[in-house]
Design a protein around this motif. Structure first.
Motif, PDB file in Angstrom:
ATOM      1  N   LYS A  41       0.851  -1.190   0.000  1.00  0.00           N
ATOM      2  CA  LYS A  41       0.000   0.000   0.000  1.00  0.00           C
ATOM      3  C   LYS A  41       0.890   1.244   0.000  1.00  0.00           C
ATOM      4  O   LYS A  41       0.707   2.179  -0.789  1.00  0.00           O
ATOM      5  CB  LYS A  41      -0.904   0.012   1.247  1.00  0.00           C
ATOM      6  CG  LYS A  41      -1.996  -1.047   1.239  1.00  0.00           C
ATOM      7  CD  LYS A  41      -2.744  -1.073   2.566  1.00  0.00           C
ATOM      8  CE  LYS A  41      -3.874  -2.089   2.550  1.00  0.00           C
ATOM      9  NZ  LYS A  41      -5.021  -1.714   1.721  1.00  0.00           N
ATOM     10  N   GLN A  42       1.880   1.230   0.896  1.00  0.00           N
ATOM     11  CA  GLN A  42       2.819   2.355   0.995  1.00  0.00           C
ATOM     12  C   GLN A  42       3.503   2.583  -0.343  1.00  0.00           C
ATOM     13  O   GLN A  42       3.604   3.723  -0.828  1.00  0.00           O
ATOM     14  CB  GLN A  42       3.849   2.032   2.088  1.00  0.00           C
ATOM     15  CG  GLN A  42       4.683   3.196   2.566  1.00  0.00           C
ATOM     16  CD  GLN A  42       5.859   3.516   1.653  1.00  0.00           C
ATOM     17  OE1 GLN A  42       6.243   2.729   0.804  1.00  0.00           O
ATOM     18  NE2 GLN A  42       6.408   4.703   1.840  1.00  0.00           N
ATOM     19  N   VAL A  70       1.087   4.110  -3.142  1.00  0.00           N
ATOM     20  CA  VAL A  70       0.642   5.479  -2.833  1.00  0.00           C
ATOM     21  C   VAL A  70       1.816   6.443  -3.013  1.00  0.00           C
ATOM     22  O   VAL A  70       1.698   7.496  -3.650  1.00  0.00           O
ATOM     23  CB  VAL A  70       0.052   5.567  -1.409  1.00  0.00           C
ATOM     24  CG1 VAL A  70      -0.228   7.017  -1.031  1.00  0.00           C
ATOM     25  CG2 VAL A  70      -1.241   4.755  -1.329  1.00  0.00           C
ATOM     26  N   GLU A  71       2.973   6.057  -2.482  1.00  0.00           N
ATOM     27  CA  GLU A  71       4.170   6.888  -2.640  1.00  0.00           C
ATOM     28  C   GLU A  71       4.520   7.072  -4.118  1.00  0.00           C
ATOM     29  O   GLU A  71       4.836   8.177  -4.573  1.00  0.00           O
ATOM     30  CB  GLU A  71       5.353   6.252  -1.895  1.00  0.00           C
ATOM     31  CG  GLU A  71       6.643   7.023  -2.051  1.00  0.00           C
ATOM     32  CD  GLU A  71       7.795   6.341  -1.334  1.00  0.00           C
ATOM     33  OE1 GLU A  71       7.792   6.339  -0.096  1.00  0.00           O
ATOM     34  OE2 GLU A  71       8.691   5.814  -2.016  1.00  0.00           O
ATOM     35  N   LEU A 124       1.936   9.373  -5.930  1.00  0.00           N
ATOM     36  CA  LEU A 124       2.031  10.769  -5.499  1.00  0.00           C
ATOM     37  C   LEU A 124       3.354  11.408  -5.940  1.00  0.00           C
ATOM     38  O   LEU A 124       3.384  12.556  -6.365  1.00  0.00           O
ATOM     39  CB  LEU A 124       1.888  10.879  -3.972  1.00  0.00           C
ATOM     40  CG  LEU A 124       0.513  10.537  -3.415  1.00  0.00           C
ATOM     41  CD1 LEU A 124       0.504  10.685  -1.898  1.00  0.00           C
ATOM     42  CD2 LEU A 124      -0.586  11.401  -4.032  1.00  0.00           C
ATOM     43  N   ALA A 125       4.438  10.645  -5.869  1.00  0.00           N
ATOM     44  CA  ALA A 125       5.752  11.244  -6.160  1.00  0.00           C
ATOM     45  C   ALA A 125       6.051  11.299  -7.653  1.00  0.00           C
ATOM     46  O   ALA A 125       6.738  12.204  -8.112  1.00  0.00           O
ATOM     47  CB  ALA A 125       6.846  10.460  -5.445  1.00  0.00           C
ATOM     48  N   ARG A 126       5.527  10.331  -8.410  1.00  0.00           N
ATOM     49  CA  ARG A 126       5.981  10.247  -9.806  1.00  0.00           C
ATOM     50  C   ARG A 126       4.887  10.323 -10.859  1.00  0.00           C
ATOM     51  O   ARG A 126       5.183  10.232 -12.047  1.00  0.00           O
ATOM     52  CB  ARG A 126       6.743   8.932 -10.013  1.00  0.00           C
ATOM     53  CG  ARG A 126       7.966   8.869  -9.138  1.00  0.00           C
ATOM     54  CD  ARG A 126       8.848   7.702  -9.484  1.00  0.00           C
ATOM     55  NE  ARG A 126       9.377   7.146  -8.272  1.00  0.00           N
ATOM     56  CZ  ARG A 126       9.757   5.889  -8.127  1.00  0.00           C
ATOM     57  NH1 ARG A 126       9.642   5.066  -9.157  1.00  0.00           N
ATOM     58  NH2 ARG A 126      10.231   5.462  -6.982  1.00  0.00           N
ATOM     59  N   SER A 179      -6.942   5.148  -1.611  1.00  0.00           N
ATOM     60  CA  SER A 179      -6.282   4.062  -0.903  1.00  0.00           C
ATOM     61  C   SER A 179      -7.109   3.661   0.320  1.00  0.00           C
ATOM     62  O   SER A 179      -8.004   4.381   0.731  1.00  0.00           O
ATOM     63  CB  SER A 179      -4.883   4.544  -0.495  1.00  0.00           C
ATOM     64  OG  SER A 179      -4.191   3.533   0.187  1.00  0.00           O
ATOM     65  N   ILE A 228      -6.970  13.399   2.300  1.00  0.00           N
ATOM     66  CA  ILE A 228      -5.748  13.733   3.037  1.00  0.00           C
ATOM     67  C   ILE A 228      -5.075  14.938   2.405  1.00  0.00           C
ATOM     68  O   ILE A 228      -4.584  15.835   3.107  1.00  0.00           O
ATOM     69  CB  ILE A 228      -4.779  12.531   3.031  1.00  0.00           C
ATOM     70  CG1 ILE A 228      -5.452  11.289   3.621  1.00  0.00           C
ATOM     71  CG2 ILE A 228      -3.483  12.874   3.758  1.00  0.00           C
ATOM     72  CD1 ILE A 228      -5.820  11.390   5.082  1.00  0.00           C
ATOM     73  N   SER A 229      -5.020  14.955   1.076  1.00  0.00           N
ATOM     74  CA  SER A 229      -4.439  16.067   0.326  1.00  0.00           C
ATOM     75  C   SER A 229      -5.065  16.036  -1.069  1.00  0.00           C
ATOM     76  O   SER A 229      -5.805  15.098  -1.377  1.00  0.00           O
ATOM     77  CB  SER A 229      -2.910  15.931   0.291  1.00  0.00           C
ATOM     78  OG  SER A 229      -2.543  14.686  -0.250  1.00  0.00           O
ATOM     79  N   LEU A 286      -4.754  12.604  -2.713  1.00  0.00           N
ATOM     80  CA  LEU A 286      -4.842  11.379  -1.898  1.00  0.00           C
ATOM     81  C   LEU A 286      -6.136  11.319  -1.100  1.00  0.00           C
ATOM     82  O   LEU A 286      -6.391  12.160  -0.240  1.00  0.00           O
ATOM     83  CB  LEU A 286      -3.638  11.284  -0.940  1.00  0.00           C
ATOM     84  CG  LEU A 286      -3.667  10.118   0.053  1.00  0.00           C
ATOM     85  CD1 LEU A 286      -3.761   8.770  -0.653  1.00  0.00           C
ATOM     86  CD2 LEU A 286      -2.433  10.156   0.953  1.00  0.00           C
TER      87      LEU A 286
END
Lengths: 198, 70
Positions: free
Chosen positions: A113-114, A117-118, A121-123, A131, A149-150, A153
């Motif tokens: 999951k991490q 999501v990472e 969001l990052a790429r 999620s 959350i943002s 996300l």
């Protein structure tokens, strides 16, 4: 101005993982008339999955992607389904879900999951991801929420009920989370995401 | 007293306890980095950069902790 049906028909959704969440999210999106789904999982259907996942006894032993394609076709043959029978990693997620308007994180393990999501969001800006964290157990229906959350996300779940701490997984409670997830995706597609060309 | 806003709530740190980096904050909170997605002042921070992401008093941090199940 595109109608709601038109927006959904032109939409592309990535579904990462086809377990209790993904198999139900994909079915809900197909019923809603989402035009194209990109689905990925590397697992086979097991008898132990049938307590909560959208498969049937005669599908045990077959790849989940294959069975999901079959089930979605029976629900709504108009949906285009792009199926990937492979394990998702930080290396292949950006390419595999490049065409998706939004990605649904439907994994089981916390580290995976991490990872996704990472990665999204990052790429993969400006793509949003929906999620889930915390859906195990029974009861406490209203503890499962949808939170932004943002901007990119959205997080579903109660934030704490993991399979490591709860004694059971149920179709009922996993289904609540999956429906939150599909509903949040439909809302994004209709209200926020600019439909790509037909 | 220095303050960080963590998931919308203000957390105060006594002198000398303010975490220099995101990795130190997670350690103080007892949160395993491998299951967390972090945003600092609205920007995603990749896990491999937690140890070199410096925190400043008044900063706003979102920590999303994943539990297994899906």
């Amino acid at each position: 101005m595109a109608s709601i049906d038109e927006k959904l028909r032109r939409a592309v959704v990535g579904v990462a993982g086809l377990g209790g969440l993904g198999s139900n999210v994909a079915a809900a999106l197909a019923r809603a008339g989402v035009g194209r789904l990109i689905i990925a999982d590397f697992d086979m259907v097991e008898a132990a999955n049938l307590n909560r996942q959208q498969y049937f006894l005669d599908q045990v032993g077959r790849p989940k992607v294959e069975c999901t394609v079959e089930n979605l076709r029976r629900i709504n043959p108009a949906v285009l389904v792009e199926a990937h029978n492979e394990r998702l990693t930080a290396a292949n997620v950006p390419e595999l879900f490049a065409a998706a308007d939004v990605v649904a994180e439907c994994f089981d393990r916390a580290q995976e999951k991490q990872m996704i999501v990472e990665t999204v969001l990052a790429r993969m800006s400006p793509k949003p991801i929906v999620s889930v964290s915390g859906l195990a157990g029974y009861g406490k229906s209203n503890a499962i929420t949808t939170r932004r959350i943002s901007p990119r996300l959205i997080l579903i779940g109660d934030g704490q009920s993991g399979i490591d701490t709860e004694p059971i997984l149920t179709a009922a409670r996993v289904g609540i989370a999956a429906s939150h997830q599909a509903n949040a995706i439909i809302e994004l597609l209709v209200d926020e995401i600019k439909a790509s060309a037909p | 007293m220095d303050v960080l806003k963590i998931n919308g709530k203000e957390k105060e740190f006594t002198a000398g306890q303010f975490p220099a980096t995101l990795a130190e904050l997670l350690e103080q909170l007892g949160v395993e980095a491998a299951t967390v997605v972090a945003e600092v002042d609205g920007d995603i921070v990749e896990r491999e950069n937690f140890a070199r992401t410096r925190l400043a008093p008044g900063g706003s941090i979102e920590l999303v902790r994943f539990v297994p199940g899906g």
